[in-house]
Write a protein that holds these residues in place. Structure first.
Motif: not given
Length: 210
Positions: A121-133
């Motif tokens: 909740d309210a968590c962010r991914i910074m400057a990395c490629e979300p498609s790998t997650l």
């Protein structure tokens, strides 16, 4: 543990071990020069007792036994092929060197990680490629490229106060923000709506994973 209550894991490679970070009186420091592979880390301490400093985690499992809130230290860790379980709120992952001038924050990254058994909740991914997650499914949902899609997301009416408080303010997140994950029941309660009303709008967007 030293006499100041510090537990240090640094300057070593650790493989195939289980570490239980559960002492409420300890401060755990992971790094610098720490690499962990195929390990399980059981976390049952607050964010203010857990510190990363450029540590590398490869194919590790983070089993969060106590909700981890507002833990930005993840951006001082390199995470590859890791799995997360448990509740994480207000946490940031990835590469965000501007967050701190300390050396460890220059090495933050995340790739090929699995959050499907976690509640974010309210968590962010910074400057990395979300498609790998792999993100958690509904009732969690993940907004991809929240800054780039902010105008599109503002073009519809959101239920309750979610639109005015969250969607209208997406542009205020750091420029490096690549994804934002929310927990629908939590935000629904906070912003005077229901998960079902949120879902009815979420379904309209291909930039939201749920």
């Amino acid at each position: 543990m030293d006499r100041f209550g510090n537990v240090l894991f640094e300057n070593k490679d650790i493989e195939n071990e289980r570490l239980e970070l559960t002492d409420k009186e300890a401060h755990y420091f992971l790094g610098p020069n720490l690499t962990m592979k195929n390990c399980t880390l059981v976390l049952k301490v607050s964010a203010r007792r857990l510190f990363f400093d450029g540590a590398r985690f490869i194919n590790c499992t983070f089993d969060v036994k106590q909700e981890l809130k507002n833990h930005q230290q993840w951006v001082a860790a390199s995470l590859k092929g890791c799995r997360f379980t448990g509740r994480l709120t207000g946490c940031d992952f990835g590469h965000w060197p501007e967050y701190s001038s300390l050396p460890g924050y220059q090495h933050g990254s995340i790739a090929d990680c699995d959050f499907t058994d976690a509640r974010l909740d309210a968590c962010r991914i910074m400057a990395c490629e979300p498609s790998t997650l792999r993100f958690p499914k509904w009732p969690c949902f993940t907004i991809l490229d929240p800054l780039g899609r902010a105008a599109e997301l503002r073009s519809v009416k959101w239920p309750g106060r979610y639109g005015s408080v969250v969607v209208d303010e997406l542009h205020t997140h750091p420029p490096l923000t690549r994804a934002l994950t929310e927990h629908a029941p939590t935000v629904a309660k906070r912003f005077d709506t229901t998960p079902e009303e949120l879902l009815a709008v979420i379904e309209k967007f291909d930039c939201i994973i749920y």
